[in-house]
Design a protein around this motif. Sequence first.
Motif, mmCIF file in Angstrom:
data_model
loop_
_atom_site.group_PDB
_atom_site.id
_atom_site.type_symbol
_atom_site.label_atom_id
_atom_site.label_comp_id
_atom_site.label_asym_id
_atom_site.label_seq_id
_atom_site.Cartn_x
_atom_site.Cartn_y
_atom_site.Cartn_z
ATOM 1 N N ASN A 4 0.839 -1.195 0.000
ATOM 2 C CA ASN A 4 0.000 0.000 0.000
ATOM 3 C C ASN A 4 0.877 1.249 0.000
ATOM 4 O OD1 ASN A 4 -2.421 -1.406 0.095
ATOM 5 N ND2 ASN A 4 -2.382 -1.547 2.333
ATOM 6 N N THR A 5 0.508 2.227 -0.753
ATOM 7 C CA THR A 5 1.229 3.504 -0.774
ATOM 8 C C THR A 5 0.246 4.639 -0.536
ATOM 9 O OG1 THR A 5 0.987 3.734 -3.166
ATOM 10 C CG2 THR A 5 2.984 2.642 -2.355
ATOM 11 N N LYS A 6 0.730 5.687 0.100
ATOM 12 C CA LYS A 6 -0.088 6.875 0.339
ATOM 13 C C LYS A 6 0.533 8.061 -0.379
ATOM 14 C CE LYS A 6 -2.051 5.702 4.858
ATOM 15 N NZ LYS A 6 -2.196 6.127 6.262
ATOM 16 N N ALA A 7 -0.292 8.762 -1.102
ATOM 17 C CA ALA A 7 0.194 9.963 -1.779
ATOM 18 C C ALA A 7 0.307 11.105 -0.768
ATOM 19 C CB ALA A 7 -0.760 10.361 -2.905
ATOM 20 N N ILE A 8 1.405 11.794 -0.787
ATOM 21 C CA ILE A 8 1.613 12.924 0.101
ATOM 22 C C ILE A 8 1.366 14.204 -0.694
ATOM 23 C CG2 ILE A 8 3.269 14.158 1.533
ATOM 24 C CD1 ILE A 8 4.697 11.516 1.972
ATOM 25 N N ASN A 9 0.351 14.949 -0.271
ATOM 26 C CA ASN A 9 0.012 16.179 -0.971
ATOM 27 C C ASN A 9 0.755 17.350 -0.340
ATOM 28 O OD1 ASN A 9 -1.863 15.000 -2.761
ATOM 29 N ND2 ASN A 9 -3.388 14.933 -1.118
ATOM 30 N N VAL A 10 1.613 17.972 -1.082
ATOM 31 C CA VAL A 10 2.341 19.144 -0.612
ATOM 32 C C VAL A 10 1.768 20.360 -1.315
ATOM 33 C CG1 VAL A 10 4.575 20.290 -0.444
ATOM 34 C CG2 VAL A 10 4.424 17.794 -0.218
ATOM 35 N N GLN A 11 1.234 21.297 -0.535
ATOM 36 C CA GLN A 11 0.642 22.479 -1.150
ATOM 37 C C GLN A 11 1.747 23.303 -1.791
ATOM 38 O OE1 GLN A 11 -2.384 24.276 1.203
ATOM 39 N NE2 GLN A 11 -2.404 26.203 0.052
ATOM 40 N N GLU A 12 1.545 23.623 -3.052
ATOM 41 C CA GLU A 12 2.589 24.294 -3.815
ATOM 42 C C GLU A 12 2.502 25.814 -3.763
ATOM 43 O OE1 GLU A 12 2.491 22.700 -7.740
ATOM 44 O OE2 GLU A 12 3.260 20.730 -7.134
ATOM 45 N N SER A 13 1.332 26.341 -3.431
ATOM 46 C CA SER A 13 1.194 27.794 -3.370
ATOM 47 C C SER A 13 0.130 28.179 -2.345
ATOM 48 C CB SER A 13 0.845 28.376 -4.748
ATOM 49 O OG SER A 13 -0.377 27.842 -5.224
ATOM 50 N N PHE A 14 0.209 29.425 -1.904
ATOM 51 C CA PHE A 14 -0.713 29.928 -0.892
ATOM 52 C C PHE A 14 -1.242 31.289 -1.324
ATOM 53 C CE2 PHE A 14 2.106 27.046 1.379
ATOM 54 C CZ PHE A 14 1.203 26.291 2.127
ATOM 55 N N LYS A 15 -2.407 31.636 -0.783
ATOM 56 C CA LYS A 15 -3.054 32.904 -1.109
ATOM 57 C C LYS A 15 -2.477 34.014 -0.223
ATOM 58 C CE LYS A 15 -6.652 35.419 -2.748
ATOM 59 N NZ LYS A 15 -7.004 35.582 -4.161
ATOM 60 N N VAL A 16 -1.967 35.048 -0.852
ATOM 61 C CA VAL A 16 -1.458 36.220 -0.140
ATOM 62 C C VAL A 16 -2.343 37.406 -0.481
ATOM 63 C CG1 VAL A 16 0.468 37.817 0.142
ATOM 64 C CG2 VAL A 16 0.910 35.358 -0.109
ATOM 65 N N THR A 17 -2.956 38.003 0.557
ATOM 66 C CA THR A 17 -3.848 39.147 0.386
ATOM 67 C C THR A 17 -3.162 40.399 0.912
ATOM 68 O OG1 THR A 17 -5.777 37.721 0.693
ATOM 69 C CG2 THR A 17 -6.129 40.077 0.949
ATOM 70 N N LEU A 18 -3.171 41.457 0.128
ATOM 71 C CA LEU A 18 -2.557 42.716 0.537
ATOM 72 C C LEU A 18 -3.634 43.645 1.099
ATOM 73 C CD1 LEU A 18 -0.078 43.352 -2.432
ATOM 74 C CD2 LEU A 18 0.286 42.087 -0.295
ATOM 75 N N VAL A 19 -3.411 44.127 2.334
ATOM 76 C CA VAL A 19 -4.359 45.025 2.999
ATOM 77 C C VAL A 19 -4.029 46.465 2.619
ATOM 78 C CG1 VAL A 19 -5.281 45.769 5.218
ATOM 79 C CG2 VAL A 19 -4.540 43.395 4.910
ATOM 80 N N SER A 20 -5.049 47.205 2.186
ATOM 81 C CA SER A 20 -4.819 48.600 1.780
ATOM 82 C C SER A 20 -4.374 49.429 2.971
ATOM 83 C CB SER A 20 -6.107 49.200 1.198
ATOM 84 O OG SER A 20 -6.477 48.523 0.008
ATOM 85 N N PRO A 21 -3.265 50.163 2.840
ATOM 86 C CA PRO A 21 -2.755 50.960 3.968
ATOM 87 C C PRO A 21 -3.408 52.334 4.034
ATOM 88 C CG PRO A 21 -1.222 51.089 2.150
ATOM 89 C CD PRO A 21 -2.355 50.195 1.687
ATOM 90 N N GLU A 22 -3.330 52.943 5.215
ATOM 91 C CA GLU A 22 -3.735 54.335 5.406
ATOM 92 C C GLU A 22 -2.545 55.105 5.956
ATOM 93 O OE1 GLU A 22 -7.022 54.369 8.075
ATOM 94 O OE2 GLU A 22 -8.315 53.176 6.771
ATOM 95 N N ASN A 23 -2.384 56.327 5.491
ATOM 96 C CA ASN A 23 -1.331 57.234 5.988
ATOM 97 C C ASN A 23 0.072 56.748 5.659
ATOM 98 O OD1 ASN A 23 -3.374 58.853 7.220
ATOM 99 N ND2 ASN A 23 -3.436 57.378 8.909
ATOM 100 N N GLY A 24 0.183 56.006 4.589
ATOM 101 C CA GLY A 24 1.473 55.510 4.135
ATOM 102 C C GLY A 24 1.273 54.480 3.050
ATOM 103 N N SER A 25 2.373 53.901 2.609
ATOM 104 C CA SER A 25 2.301 52.889 1.555
ATOM 105 C C SER A 25 3.345 51.819 1.828
ATOM 106 C CB SER A 25 2.562 53.526 0.183
ATOM 107 O OG SER A 25 3.858 54.107 0.150
ATOM 108 N N TYR A 26 3.253 50.715 1.087
ATOM 109 C CA TYR A 26 4.276 49.684 1.177
ATOM 110 C C TYR A 26 4.388 48.968 -0.160
ATOM 111 C CZ TYR A 26 0.481 46.245 1.912
ATOM 112 O OH TYR A 26 -0.640 45.460 1.774
ATOM 113 N N THR A 27 5.566 48.415 -0.395
ATOM 114 C CA THR A 27 5.805 47.638 -1.604
ATOM 115 C C THR A 27 6.162 46.207 -1.221
ATOM 116 O OG1 THR A 27 8.144 48.279 -1.641
ATOM 117 C CG2 THR A 27 6.608 49.650 -2.898
ATOM 118 N N VAL A 28 5.854 45.294 -2.124
ATOM 119 C CA VAL A 28 6.161 43.884 -1.908
ATOM 120 C C VAL A 28 6.999 43.396 -3.076
ATOM 121 C CG1 VAL A 28 5.220 41.573 -1.519
ATOM 122 C CG2 VAL A 28 3.953 43.578 -0.723
#
Length: 394
Positions: A4-28
């Motif tokens: 018997n074998t079990k497949a190992i699922n490795v998540q390849e990507s994740f959701k990144v959400t950018l929060v709108s800033p106030e009184n300044g800015s930021y870069t990614v």
Amino acid sequence: MAANTKAINVQESFKVTLVSPENGSYTVSPEIPEDGMVSSGTELTIQADPSDGFSLDAIYYTYKGGMWGTTSVENFTNTMKITVDKDMSIGATFVDDDLVGNLNVMHDVVYAKPGVKSLKYDVYSPKGAENLPLAIIVHGGGWSSNNEDIMRGLARELAKGNHYVVVSIDYRWVNQLDGDEEPNSMHQLIEDVFGAIAHIQEHAAQYGADPSKIAITGDSAGGHLSASAAILSPMIGDDGFGRANNVYEFMPSYIPKGKTVAEVKKEITDAIKLVAPSYGPFSASDFKQFMPEQAGQDYFDAVSPAAHVPNVANRAIPHFIVRGTQDPLISNEVVQPYVEDLKENGQTVEYIQVEGAGHAFFDWKPDAQTRATFNKYGVPYAEEMKSFFDSVLY
């Protein structure tokens, strides 16, 4: 017969959400794709830039999990590197220059390491401070979460006007939540608060503070711990906590070199002039679930400020207490008996029930709702607290 074998699922990507800033800015960097999906293991560099008239509060990322449903990791310099290994929101918060422009802020001063976690505090010193009274803050979080960063909003408010050097302290969490092999008990958290105070007093001149004048405050669990520091300091000693029958003495987790425990006890007891415990419990009957199962009534009494209220003729400890009328965790029935006991012993006490406020309105977190709650309730009642401090210390 095939194995018997079990497949190992490795998540390849994740959701990144950018929060709108106030009184300044930021870069990614690298840029986040339009769909927000970022490859696992990607290192992001966040660079924050405040608008004119504002300063950086924190760069942060928030993810689901932890005691309160979400957890935020914060950085207080203009650049932060984040490795993407889960779904997360990224943002930056900024505060008015008037709040921080006249402050020297020192983060993460380590005062002790009794277990896995280094215990630390942050110092907010007005520039040019000299012999100012100390305002010490003990954070809340059910004795089992958060650190000193969550009190930085209150720290900045108390430091306004340059009347106080403000220090926000951390401590161990109960049980094994810090990763300690041996569970931490409630009395050890109180010992950490005493240890922090001893360390702060030792280095007070460096911070521009007078070690003999201390106001201490805290919210929720920190309300209990701050009241404990103020009321229970005469129980500091080296005979152990419950090791012998009817002997319950707190050994501070830090003792300055060359000082005896008796000297530390006297210095702390003499220095604490007043306390402002916000929406916290004062009797162990209201937080038994956070205590060791085998703890008995003697132990409960020993960690309960309510069991040791002094008569004003012996020791004056003025109290400033607030709670919200909509607080679902700390009711008036929890606070009122302590208030009455203080009054019966001749102690000065100001008890304010804040109309419409819930729990934890002195907290500061990067999410907009927590910051709005702080601005609505925390800011004006921090000013009330500071006026009470002034009435005793000035």
